[in-house]
Design a protein around this motif. Structure first.
Motif, PDB file in Angstrom:
ATOM      1  N   TYR A 153      11.851  -6.552  -6.195  1.00  0.00           N
ATOM      2  CA  TYR A 153      11.030  -6.345  -5.855  1.00  0.00           C
ATOM      3  C   TYR A 153       9.489  -5.807  -5.860  1.00  0.00           C
ATOM      4  O   TYR A 153       7.964  -6.115  -6.533  1.00  0.00           O
ATOM      5  CB  TYR A 153      10.692  -6.528  -4.071  1.00  0.00           C
ATOM      6  N   GLU A 204       9.235  -3.954  -8.399  1.00  0.00           N
ATOM      7  CA  GLU A 204       8.559  -3.605 -10.392  1.00  0.00           C
ATOM      8  C   GLU A 204       8.180  -4.906 -10.339  1.00  0.00           C
ATOM      9  O   GLU A 204       6.895  -4.584 -10.977  1.00  0.00           O
ATOM     10  CB  GLU A 204      10.073  -4.335 -10.750  1.00  0.00           C
ATOM     11  N   ALA A 205       8.553  -5.786  -9.347  1.00  0.00           N
ATOM     12  CA  ALA A 205       7.593  -6.978 -10.196  1.00  0.00           C
ATOM     13  C   ALA A 205       6.179  -6.818  -9.473  1.00  0.00           C
ATOM     14  O   ALA A 205       5.144  -7.647  -9.839  1.00  0.00           O
ATOM     15  CB  ALA A 205       8.050  -8.340  -8.875  1.00  0.00           C
ATOM     16  N   SER A 206       6.157  -6.831  -8.119  1.00  0.00           N
ATOM     17  CA  SER A 206       4.991  -6.442  -7.729  1.00  0.00           C
ATOM     18  C   SER A 206       3.993  -5.496  -8.433  1.00  0.00           C
ATOM     19  O   SER A 206       2.580  -5.403  -8.699  1.00  0.00           O
ATOM     20  CB  SER A 206       4.757  -5.863  -5.944  1.00  0.00           C
ATOM     21  N   LEU A 207       4.247  -4.118  -9.065  1.00  0.00           N
ATOM     22  CA  LEU A 207       3.262  -2.698 -10.147  1.00  0.00           C
ATOM     23  C   LEU A 207       3.732  -3.907 -11.072  1.00  0.00           C
ATOM     24  O   LEU A 207       2.404  -3.959 -11.608  1.00  0.00           O
ATOM     25  CB  LEU A 207       4.104  -2.421 -10.063  1.00  0.00           C
ATOM     26  N   ALA A 242      -0.039  -4.837  -9.442  1.00  0.00           N
ATOM     27  CA  ALA A 242      -0.807  -4.151  -7.220  1.00  0.00           C
ATOM     28  C   ALA A 242      -0.200  -2.576  -8.025  1.00  0.00           C
ATOM     29  O   ALA A 242       0.483  -1.924  -8.525  1.00  0.00           O
ATOM     30  CB  ALA A 242       0.628  -4.707  -7.229  1.00  0.00           C
ATOM     31  N   GLN A 262      -0.607  -1.519  -2.776  1.00  0.00           N
ATOM     32  CA  GLN A 262      -0.422  -2.545  -2.366  1.00  0.00           C
ATOM     33  C   GLN A 262       1.030  -3.320  -2.358  1.00  0.00           C
ATOM     34  O   GLN A 262       1.294  -3.790  -1.183  1.00  0.00           O
ATOM     35  CB  GLN A 262      -0.955  -3.908  -3.384  1.00  0.00           C
ATOM     36  N   THR A 263       2.002  -2.938  -2.937  1.00  0.00           N
ATOM     37  CA  THR A 263       2.803  -3.031  -2.737  1.00  0.00           C
ATOM     38  C   THR A 263       4.080  -2.364  -1.795  1.00  0.00           C
ATOM     39  O   THR A 263       4.862  -3.387  -1.075  1.00  0.00           O
ATOM     40  CB  THR A 263       3.231  -1.984  -4.274  1.00  0.00           C
ATOM     41  N   LYS A 305       1.666  -5.461   0.857  1.00  0.00           N
ATOM     42  CA  LYS A 305       2.792  -6.109   1.289  1.00  0.00           C
ATOM     43  C   LYS A 305       3.392  -7.028   0.907  1.00  0.00           C
ATOM     44  O   LYS A 305       4.495  -8.413   1.000  1.00  0.00           O
ATOM     45  CB  LYS A 305       1.545  -7.184   0.116  1.00  0.00           C
ATOM     46  N   VAL A 306       4.621  -5.705   0.017  1.00  0.00           N
ATOM     47  CA  VAL A 306       5.835  -6.595  -0.337  1.00  0.00           C
ATOM     48  C   VAL A 306       6.855  -6.262   0.306  1.00  0.00           C
ATOM     49  O   VAL A 306       7.739  -6.350   0.996  1.00  0.00           O
ATOM     50  CB  VAL A 306       5.861  -6.944  -1.868  1.00  0.00           C
ATOM     51  N   PRO A 328       6.918  -6.243   4.562  1.00  0.00           N
ATOM     52  CA  PRO A 328       7.172  -6.851   4.963  1.00  0.00           C
ATOM     53  C   PRO A 328       8.704  -7.672   5.214  1.00  0.00           C
ATOM     54  O   PRO A 328       8.992  -8.492   6.312  1.00  0.00           O
ATOM     55  CB  PRO A 328       6.760  -8.818   4.536  1.00  0.00           C
ATOM     56  N   THR A 329       9.028  -7.374   4.167  1.00  0.00           N
ATOM     57  CA  THR A 329      10.834  -7.386   4.065  1.00  0.00           C
ATOM     58  C   THR A 329      11.942  -6.928   4.765  1.00  0.00           C
ATOM     59  O   THR A 329      12.273  -7.197   5.146  1.00  0.00           O
ATOM     60  CB  THR A 329      11.081  -7.166   2.450  1.00  0.00           C
ATOM     61  N   ASN A 332       9.818 -14.651   5.376  1.00  0.00           N
ATOM     62  CA  ASN A 332      10.637 -14.224   4.471  1.00  0.00           C
ATOM     63  C   ASN A 332      11.196 -15.172   3.894  1.00  0.00           C
ATOM     64  O   ASN A 332      11.658 -15.490   2.587  1.00  0.00           O
ATOM     65  CB  ASN A 332      11.048 -12.774   4.517  1.00  0.00           C
TER      66      ASN A 332
END
Lengths: 250, 281
Positions: B163, B165-168, B172, B176-177, B180-181, B184-185, B279
């Motif tokens: 997650y 890695e996907a965000s960066l 982002a 922010q990562t 936002k990710v 919340p998770t 989620n």
């Protein structure tokens, strides 16, 4: 037209010399396949292009990586901005545990797009480009995790496209998918190359032969051979390339 | 011994062990509810104690406990989660970080009366907050900080790296990562830690004895700088320090303490479920 020019790239991970004197030109609107046995450095190389290797401690990178006329390792480079220009799709589909809509809108939101209608438009356009719109248009607010593996991967492609990148990096995007889902992704890649420079790491010779225009063969951190896919596969110049593509090792 | 038998044997033993844990807890709950429920009335909950606490209600103590819990969450949650974020996402994995982690674990094992003395020395005397809700909440925050940090750390670590890695990779920034990710998770796990912390803080007596708790103060606090009565301490007093105290009041007070903790658990659980659904949705 050249999109990316890599010259004399060396990457050390602690004491390990992972990439050795890599020089490679990536053309725009073409698919470049990186092939080679596991651990040969092809994924590491892919990750130098959007600087994902920055996340690992103790990595030292030398050499020049130019995205058009920008040296991406220059200290003034905004890495976040670079990654908007160079999108990435990973080996394992990795949608966020959020809705389909929020997954695609994630990138645009981060660089400040707030207007609902603008986001709606980006989401629709990206999902259409990734050939998944028809399957999900009625359930955009459902969890991305409710999709099948192949759909998740196309969603991840849509998520990357939402940033309107110029380059798309794909790290074995079909490694965890069944043949049908793989077929759809390959079809999609052939569509997408009209607009993007695509670099794909793959373990499948057939896949490289089917979808790529150029192929680079990596071995032990070096590029052994590079050229037009057809030529690399039919008349390899190097003995090691021949051995690998005919399945004698790897 | 056949494989099947071993399987059944292991299952039975584990089930028995679980029972051994659950049954005493159930027994305590039902005992308190059975004996206390008769005492509960609007008057008991909403009036102040009278006649040396042998009559009237326990409203000031309820308000005291609730404000202490709230104050403790306000201090401990941001500090604890912030520390956990720093340790997992930013700190280099070196000897210093290991030492800090070890120190936090050790803090969890310090007896609460030591926290009480620490709070007395630092918050009550040195910083001059006096015996007050502020001092008590800060002391309790120190007490539950290790619990919050450790559970938040575990929750943040359990967020899959793919997650991040996907965000960066989408451009982002690191913050922010995280915001936002990752958070919340990790939130359901973080809230579980907060629930454990609340339970610990609500029942704590030794740490508040020297920092906030009043023996008998049958009025409501005006500000966080006031002393208050606290349910746990009140229960201790009426059970052991006041002769001729009717059992009904003791049992009722115990039930109310249980209820107050229950209310906070309920709220936290609702928040937790909302995050879980968000989620998955």
């Amino acid at each position: 037209m050249l999109k990316i020019t890599v010259s004399d790239l060396n990457l050390h991970y602690e004491d390990f010399h992972a990439l050795k004197n890599i020089s490679l030109n990536i053309e725009d609107k073409k698919v470049t396949a990186l092939i080679g046995p596991s651990g040969c450095g092809k994924s590491t190389f892919l990750r130098t292009i959007n600087r994902m290797n920055d996340l690992i401690d103790d990595v030292k990178i030398e050499g020049l990586v130019m995205l058009e006329d920008q040296d991406i390792y220059n200290k003034d480079v905004d890495v976040a901005a670079l990654r908007r220009r160079v999108g990435m799709v990973f080996q394992k589909p990795n949608p966020f545990p959020k809705s389909i809509y929020e997954n695609v809108a994630y990138g645009p939101r981060r660089y400040g797009i707030k207007a609902k209608n603008q986001l709606d438009e980006i989401v629709e356009r990206s999902l259409k480009k990734a050939a998944i719109w028809e399957e999900v248009k009625d359930r955009l607010n459902k969890s991305a995790l409710s999709l099948s593996g192949g759909q998740q991967q196309r969603l991840c492609i849509a998520r990357a496209l939402a940033m309107e990148p110029e380059v798309l990096l794909m790290d074995e995007p079909t490694a965890s998918l069944d043949p049908i889902a793989t077929g759809r992704i390959e079809e999609l890649i052939s569509q997408l190359k009209k607009d993007y420079a695509i670099i794909i790491v793959t373990h499948s010779m057939q896949q490289a032969a089917r979808i790529s225009d150029k192929t680079a063969f990596f071995l032990l951190g070096e590029i052994v051979e590079t050229g037009k896919t057809k030529e690399v596969f039919t008349t390899p110049k190097d003995k090691r390339t021949e051995d690998y593509i005919t399945g004698r090792f790897g | 011994m056949s494989k099947n038998f071993k399987e059944k044997f292991a299952f039975t033993i584990l089930a028995l062990i679980t029972m051994c844990v659950i049954i005493p807890a159930l027994f305590i709950f039902s005992y308190i509810i059975y004996n206390g429920i008769g005492t509960i009335s609007l008057e008991f909950i909403f009036s102040a104690p009278r006649r040396g606490m042998t009559e009237g209600g326990i409203f000031p103590a309820i308000v005291g406990t609730m404000s202490l819990i709230l104050g403790t969450i306000v201090f401990a949650l941001p500090l604890g989660v912030g520390t956990a974020i720093y340790l997992v996402e930013y700190a280099k994995k070196n000897l210093l970080t290991k030492l800090i982690s070890l120190a936090i674990l050790n803090l969890a094992g310090v007896p609460s009366v030591v926290y009480g003395l620490f709070g007395l020395g630092l918050f009550v005397l040195l910083l001059g907050f006096g015996s007050s809700i502020l001092s008590g909440a800060l002391t309790l925050s120190c007490l539950i900080l290790p619990i919050i940090i450790k559970s938040s750390e575990a929750a943040i670590k359990s967020v899959p790296n793919i997650y991040r890695e996907a965000s960066l990779a989408l451009g982002a920034t690191k913050w922010q990562t995280i915001y936002k990710v990752v958070l919340p998770t990790a939130m359901p796990g973080i809230i579980t830690g907060a629930i454990l912390g609340i339970g610990r803080a609500a029942g704590e007596t030794a740490a508040i004895l020297l920092t906030v708790a009043a023996f008998f103060l049958p009025r409501l606090p005006n500000s966080i700088m006031d002393q208050v009565m606290v349910l746990s301490y009140h229960l201790y007093i009426i059970s052991s320090q006041v002769p001729g105290m009717p059992d009904a009041i003791k049992n009722g007070t115990a039930l109310v303490l249980l209820g107050v903790v229950g209310i906070f658990f309920f709220v936290a659980t609702v928040v937790r479920i909302r995050y879980k659904l968000a989620n998955r949705e």
